[in-house]
Design a protein around this motif. Structure first.
Motif, PDB file in Angstrom:
ATOM      1  N   LYS A 146       0.836  -1.202   0.000  1.00 29.13           N
ATOM      2  CA  LYS A 146       0.000   0.000   0.000  1.00 29.13           C
ATOM      3  C   LYS A 146       0.872   1.254   0.000  1.00 29.13           C
ATOM      4  O   LYS A 146       1.927   1.305   0.648  1.00 29.13           O
ATOM      5  CB  LYS A 146      -0.902   0.034   1.234  1.00 29.13           C
ATOM      6  CG  LYS A 146      -1.913  -1.105   1.314  1.00 29.13           C
ATOM      7  CD  LYS A 146      -3.035  -0.940   0.310  1.00 29.13           C
ATOM      8  CE  LYS A 146      -4.098  -2.026   0.517  1.00 29.13           C
ATOM      9  NZ  LYS A 146      -5.162  -1.962  -0.509  1.00 29.13           N
ATOM     10  N   ILE A 164      -3.934   2.702   4.304  1.00 37.85           N
ATOM     11  CA  ILE A 164      -3.077   2.066   5.305  1.00 37.85           C
ATOM     12  C   ILE A 164      -3.708   2.178   6.689  1.00 37.85           C
ATOM     13  O   ILE A 164      -3.778   1.201   7.445  1.00 37.85           O
ATOM     14  CB  ILE A 164      -1.681   2.710   5.292  1.00 37.85           C
ATOM     15  CG1 ILE A 164      -0.962   2.340   3.987  1.00 37.85           C
ATOM     16  CG2 ILE A 164      -0.856   2.276   6.501  1.00 37.85           C
ATOM     17  CD1 ILE A 164       0.214   3.222   3.681  1.00 37.85           C
ATOM     18  N   ASN A 203       3.833   0.005   7.899  1.00 37.21           N
ATOM     19  CA  ASN A 203       3.745  -0.312   6.473  1.00 37.21           C
ATOM     20  C   ASN A 203       5.127  -0.236   5.818  1.00 37.21           C
ATOM     21  O   ASN A 203       5.517  -1.123   5.045  1.00 37.21           O
ATOM     22  CB  ASN A 203       2.776   0.648   5.786  1.00 37.21           C
ATOM     23  CG  ASN A 203       2.549   0.303   4.329  1.00 37.21           C
ATOM     24  OD1 ASN A 203       2.119  -0.803   3.991  1.00 37.21           O
ATOM     25  ND2 ASN A 203       2.853   1.242   3.452  1.00 37.21           N
ATOM     26  N   CYS A 242       7.265   5.294   0.503  1.00 43.76           N
ATOM     27  CA  CYS A 242       7.012   3.859   0.310  1.00 43.76           C
ATOM     28  C   CYS A 242       7.854   3.335  -0.853  1.00 43.76           C
ATOM     29  O   CYS A 242       8.488   2.271  -0.760  1.00 43.76           O
ATOM     30  CB  CYS A 242       5.530   3.607   0.034  1.00 43.76           C
ATOM     31  SG  CYS A 242       4.444   3.924   1.441  1.00 43.76           S
TER      32      CYS A 242
END
Length: 529
Positions: A104, A110, A121, A160
């Motif tokens: 994600k 999230i 995450n 991310c």
């Protein structure tokens, strides 16, 4: 000028399997993998080992010879170590050479959907990548909902992607999961992301919800990504994924892509693209899209008289490429020459080397067009085409002749009071002047016919011992109970070869028997010394 390599990642067997009405068996996956492997894509994502019986069996061994065999799965769960996450362990222990993790990248999802913190995450992404590299597998991370996440919180979405890259992922893939991002947005966002992750490690995965999946993919490549994901004929969840069948010729033939980039699909494979696209549709048991770019039956067709006249003088006036480059043909009245070119290509593929001035080509071309008008389709039935060609050229022995066949279906209650259906078939076959009759019961009339026909072929019986019927698909070509039916049968033997045969008739049993007869004949032809 040295060209940069652009890598093609096909997700037909995973993301494409989410198409409404599409269910792949293990046998389907093996067949489609072979098509993709021969095409020249770099990665074949086969599914999610451990998620279902089909995918688990499919990943018991490496199914590719050329492409990187890739498994898909989720990053480790928050609160668990990689060693204690059965999902991740299933991926690491599979026969896949690469793992594509979905992670994600949208802060809202999230916290709301997953119920974990943003830091958890990021840690799951890093740990999953590191575990993959420790298992000596290539790692790819699909940043799900990346573009929506970027619009919500650009710093976190990029963090991310950077976490995956810094941990050692070969590819960090930016996903337009909802399919609503515009091409100009894609280009601008991808450009910005490259301040943190180089384009040589970036990929793009887009959906077609605004019918711009191909355009969005091209925009991302222009911006610098060097890994693209898509599916055969654009199948996929909701409105589908980026269509690999449209992307490949665009990269190979259109500027600036063809001048600056190279892909693993060569000229010969490109010439088989139309056939591959239609063969895939046959496997899905659906009619090919006539207006599909590059490969559709109408892609190079015209009815307008002034257009037809111009095309005859200069084809480029209404054609953006030569259709033969992708294995298609011009459709301005019937062109014998265009038809011959295609025939020669297919004949070579089935092992027949015929000179282009051989007068029998005209005869074969007439037969093909005649039979296609009656409902036959040879794009997905190479074995039937090979038999038709060899018959036309006088190169096919008559191994056996079917005198007659009969089937019966009985629905009744057995001694236990259970309602059962019994099917029986009787087949009379002549081999070298000797009449042989066989009777068999089966799971339905087609299975009974298959068993009866192969029960006794005289001197040929031992040559078909390993012949196995793998799949059976039925297509109704026009409406009503008296409709013409096309049957496609897939067979295999212990050499590992698979072949497809076709039968057409208003009677579904007759069409099925024709396809079965062709399959047995092809097997005997293969074993002829």
């Amino acid at each position: 000028m040295t060209k940069e390599r652009l890598y093609l990642f096909d997700t037909t067997l995973r993301d494409g399997a989410q198409t409404a009405g599409v269910e792949f068996s293990v046998e389907d996956k093996i067949t489609i993998t072979k098509l993709l492997d021969n095409l020249g894509v770099d990665y074949i994502e086969g599914g999610y080992p451990g998620a279902n019986v089909v995918d688990t069996e499919f990943f018991e061994k490496d199914r590719t010879k050329n492409a990187t065999f890739t498994a898909f799965g989720m990053t480790k769960r928050a609160g668990r170590s990689v060693e204690n996450d059965p999902g991740v362990q299933g991926l690491l222990n599979s026969a896949a050479k690469a793992i594509c993790f979905v992670a994600k990248a949208w802060d809202k999802q999230i916290e709301m959907a997953m119920g974990i913190s943003q830091a958890e995450n990021i840690e799951a992404i890093q740990s999953s990548v590191e575990a993959t590299l420790s298992a000596k597998k290539e790692c790819i991370v699909d940043c799900e909902h990346f573009f929506d996440g970027y619009k919500s919180n650009p710093d976190y979405a990029i963090s991310c992607a950077k976490a995956a890259y810094d941990a050692g992922a070969r590819w960090v893939v930016l996903c337009d999961t909802n399919g609503g991002t515009m091409p100009d947005e894609i280009e601008a966002i991808v450009t910005h992301v490259q301040q943190s992750v180089p384009g040589s490690h970036l990929g793009i995965h887009v959906h077609n919800d605004t019918e711009q999946a191909v355009a969005n993919t091209l925009a991302a490549v222009r911006a610098g990504v060097r890994h693209v994901q898509g599916t055969l004929n654009g199948i996929g969840e909701r409105c589908g994924n980026a269509n690999m069948i449209s992307l490949i010729p665009t990269f190979a033939l259109k500027k600036p892509f063809c001048d600056e980039l190279e892909i693993g699909v060569g000229q010969k494979e490109l010439e088989g693209l139309t056939s591959l696209s239609r063969q895939f549709d046959e496997l899905l048991n659906r009619a090919p899209a006539r207006q599909a770019p590059y490969v559709g039956a109408s892609a190079f067709a015209t009815k307008a008289g002034i257009h037809a006249s111009a095309i005859l003088k200069d084809p480029s006036s209404y054609e953006h490429i030569d259709p033969a480059v992708v294995g298609n043909e011009r459709n301005v009245m019937v062109s014998q020459q265009a038809g011959k070119s295609n025939l020669l290509t297919v004949l070579e593929r089935v092992g027949l080397k015929i000179e282009k001035d051989d007068p029998r080509l005209d005869q074969l071309l007439r037969k093909v067009k005649e039979r296609e008008a009656r409902g036959y389709s040879y794009d997905g039935a190479d074995a039937s085409f090979a038999l038709l060609a060899r018959r036309t050229f006088g190169q096919l022995p008559q191994f056996f002749r079917v005198e007659s066949f009969r089937t019966s279906v009985e629905r009744r209650y057995n001694a236990n009071g259970d309602l059962i259906t019994m099917s029986e078939a009787i087949v009379k076959i002549e081999v070298d002047g000797e009449m042989l009759m066989s009777v068999a019961e089966g799971n339905g009339p087609v299975n009974a016919l298959d068993l009866a026909m192969r029960k006794d072929l005289g001197k040929y019986s031992d040559r078909i011992d390993d012949l196995e019927l793998v799949d059976f698909k039925v297509r109704i070509l026009n409406g009503g109970t008296g409709a013409v039916t096309r049957v496609l049968v897939e067979s295999r033997d212990n050499t590992g070869e698979r072949w497809f045969t076709v039968g057409v008739s208003p009677n579904i049993i007759d069409a099925s028997f024709e396809a079965l007869y062709e399959s047995v004949t092809y097997k005997l032809m293969k074993t002829e010394s």
